[in-house]
Design a protein around this motif. Structure first.
Motif, PDB file in Angstrom:
ATOM      1  N   ARG A  93      -6.552  17.816   1.030  1.00 54.05           N
ATOM      2  CA  ARG A  93      -5.774  18.167   2.217  1.00 54.05           C
ATOM      3  C   ARG A  93      -4.428  18.807   1.853  1.00 54.05           C
ATOM      4  N   PRO A  94      -3.708  18.283   0.850  1.00 54.83           N
ATOM      5  CA  PRO A  94      -2.436  18.926   0.503  1.00 54.83           C
ATOM      6  C   PRO A  94      -2.620  20.394   0.104  1.00 54.83           C
ATOM      7  N   ASP A  97      -3.362  22.479   3.245  1.00 52.73           N
ATOM      8  CA  ASP A  97      -2.146  22.680   4.033  1.00 52.73           C
ATOM      9  C   ASP A  97      -1.243  23.757   3.441  1.00 52.73           C
ATOM     10  N   MET A  98      -1.348  23.933   2.123  1.00 54.89           N
ATOM     11  CA  MET A  98      -0.491  24.930   1.454  1.00 54.89           C
ATOM     12  C   MET A  98      -0.980  26.352   1.644  1.00 54.89           C
ATOM     13  N   ALA A 288       3.483  23.951  -6.533  1.00 50.54           N
ATOM     14  CA  ALA A 288       3.549  23.620  -5.111  1.00 50.54           C
ATOM     15  C   ALA A 288       2.565  22.501  -4.777  1.00 50.54           C
ATOM     16  N   TYR A 289       1.399  22.554  -5.401  1.00 56.53           N
ATOM     17  CA  TYR A 289       0.399  21.511  -5.128  1.00 56.53           C
ATOM     18  C   TYR A 289       0.927  20.148  -5.557  1.00 56.53           C
ATOM     19  N   ARG A 291       3.985  19.201  -5.718  1.00 59.99           N
ATOM     20  CA  ARG A 291       4.986  18.738  -4.740  1.00 59.99           C
ATOM     21  C   ARG A 291       4.303  18.207  -3.488  1.00 59.99           C
ATOM     22  N   GLU A 292       3.303  18.971  -3.041  1.00 60.94           N
ATOM     23  CA  GLU A 292       2.604  18.616  -1.796  1.00 60.94           C
ATOM     24  C   GLU A 292       1.867  17.273  -1.916  1.00 60.94           C
ATOM     25  N   GLY A 294       2.859  14.612  -3.249  1.00 60.35           N
ATOM     26  CA  GLY A 294       3.750  13.465  -3.063  1.00 60.35           C
ATOM     27  C   GLY A 294       3.576  12.436  -4.158  1.00 60.35           C
TER      28      GLY A 294
END
Ligand code: SAM
Lengths: 303, 183
Positions: A93-94, A97-98, A288-289, A291-292, A294
């Motif tokens: 999902r992350p 969403d990116m 970015a992934y 970071r996404e 979490g």
């Protein structure tokens, strides 16, 4: 032990009793399969293969299909119990969403399409995400379609070969499939996906830890009753690829992707690691992934 | 009290047998109603088994093979084995409904899967405990009860395998003919 040895040492009957190519189904000569198993010293496997009805010199297709369908239903039960849908969602999902624009997820070797149907039923990847299952076993695909229709789920199933994918995807995923391939084949497997223009892949398979063989045996005993499902479940765990084999295969096949591991074997309690993915991502997406993702990012590693 | 507790545990165990017998035989995603139904069928099978066992036990007292006190003593020893197991499984369930996936995984891996695996041995251990120190007829009854509980699940397998024709076989297409290559 080399791949070839390992596959001969731990054969999976589901690979042997049916023979599908991308376009057709070939009859399987029962005596050949049984003789090969016996010659390799697999008396029990040979006996089990011999329980499948024969029609002339070939395995009876209807009987082989029925055994495979029951086995895959039991496999779905295990996926439900380990909450595989949630496991895949929290990593996928992350990324979804990116990414800009419509996202298509293709599940390669989807079998009965449990994961695809679960995504469609829960919409856990977002309402706009298309989910498609690909498998070369048309019997399983038909069952997957019928099951999706029965619950009016919005997903598709397409016949195809994992090494010649003509189903375009943003991300390719799979579960319990990659141990069916040798490490040489794996590079081709990843290459086909990068060639098809995907942004990445998440392929989940049994983690080969020290307790995996015992755990697989115990769970397949406790949760399954189809003898072939038990047999193949244990052998598949013994065939599972090591992390470095998977990483090397991504590097060799999908040269433009960065390999990532989540819950690399040995990094966390083995018992939580039943199905862990090898991830391949376009390099510009990796930071970015992370970071996404979490807090889960601490379990990600860049080998 | 002992008899009532044993009956409650037996009913719970039988309803889990029903749940397990249905599991892996229904390919749909949303099976909530079907699972509840399966558990109810298991509980009904358990109730039937308990009625039959109850009749057998009362009969054994009636014809003087066993005594009420002897049975209560044996039941107490049996219960001890099952209460320990039931407590562990209950903790497993608490974990399985946790909101953290890792806790749910641990519950499955460490308790629920191994728990199912160990169940036949635990049921037999209860019978052994009951038989130890009791009369031969009490021991025999304990083993009959254990065997009856163990047979519920395989019996329900047959039931659900037959029912599978309504939950799965329509989804399994009639054998298809693909072009056969001649060798
Ligand atoms: C162990 S099953 C896993 C099924 C499903 N992913 C699951 O988790 O239940 C492996 C699946 O991969 C499929 N498969 C194996 N090799 C394949 C190939 N080269 N192309 C397409 N599908 C393949 C098989 O037909 C089978 O359905």
């Amino acid at each position: 032990m080399s791949d070839r040895d390992r596959r001969r040492r731990y054969p999976e009957l589901s690979d042997l009793i049916v023979d599908f190519t991308a376009t057709e189904r070939l009859p399987v000569r029962a005596a050949d399969v049984i003789a090969t198993l016996e010659a390799d010293g697999h008396r029990r496997s040979a006996k089990l293969a011999a329980t499948i009805r024969q029609r002339g010199e070939f395995f009876d297709e209807a009987d082989a299909d029925a055994v495979l369908l029951r086995s895959h239903l039991e496999l779905q039960r295990l996926a439900e119990e380990i909450q595989h849908g949630q496991r895949v969602t929290r990593l996928l999902r992350p990324l979804v969403d990116m990414l800009d624009g419509p996202v298509t997820i293709v599940d390669v070797g989807c079998g009965l399409g449990y994961l695809v149907r679960w995504f469609a039923a829960t919409r856990s990847l977002g309402a706009d995400t298309r989910v498609i299952g690909v498998d070369f076993n048309r019997t399983l695909l038909d069952a997957a379609r019928a099951l999706a229709d029965a619950e009016q789920l919005d997903c598709e199933f397409v016949a195809g070969d994992a090494f010649a994918l003509d189903q375009a995807a943003t991300v390719y995923i799979s579960s319990g499939v990659i141990h069916h391939f040798t490490s040489d084949d794996l590079a081709d497997f990843f290459a086909a996906q990068e060639r098809a223009g995907a942004s990445g892949c998440f392929h989940f398979d049994v983690a080969p830890t020290a307790i995996t063989p015992f755990g697989a045996w115990l769970f397949h005993r406790a949760r399954m009753r189809e003898p072939l499902a038990r047999h193949d479940g244990v052998h598949s765990a013994l065939r599972a690829h090591d992390d470095d084999v998977l990483v090397d295969a991504v590097r060799a096949g999908a040269t433009g992707w960065t390999p990532l591991l989540f819950d690399a074997v040995g990094r966390r309690m083995a018992v939580l690691n039943v199905m862990r993915p090898i991830i391949g991502l376009r390099p510009e997406l990796v930071d970015a992934y992370e970071r996404e993702l979490g807090p889960l990012a601490t379990r990600l590693s860049r080998p | 009290m002992i008899a009532v507790t044993l009956c409650i545990l037996a009913l719970a165990d039988a309803s889990f047998s029903g749940f397990r017998a249905h599991a892996g035989r229904d390919g749909r995603i949303d099976k909530r109603a079907a699972k509840a139904n399966a558990a109810a069928i298991g509980a009904a099978a358990g109730a039937g088994t308990l009625i039959a066992l109850g009749a057998l036990i009362l009969g054994s007292i009636g014809i003087g093979l066993t005594t009420y006190d002897g049975l209560v003593d044996a039941g107490g020893r049996m219960l001890l084995a099952y209460v320990i197991y039931a407590t562990v499984v209950a903790c497993g369930f608490a974990g399985y409904f946790s909101r953290w996936l890792e806790v749910r995984s641990l519950a499955t891996m460490l308790v629920l899967g191994p728990g199912t695996f160990a169940r036949p041995a635990v049921i037999l251990a209860g019978a052994v405990a009951a038989a130890t120190g009791g009369s031969a007829s009490v021991g025999l009854l304990a083993f009959i009860a254990a065997a009856a509980m163990l047979l519920i699940e395989p019996a329900l397998w047959l039931w659900f395998d037959r029912r599978q024709e309504s939950t799965m076989i329509p989804f399994a297409p009639a054998p298809r003919r693909f072009p056969h290559r001649r060798h």
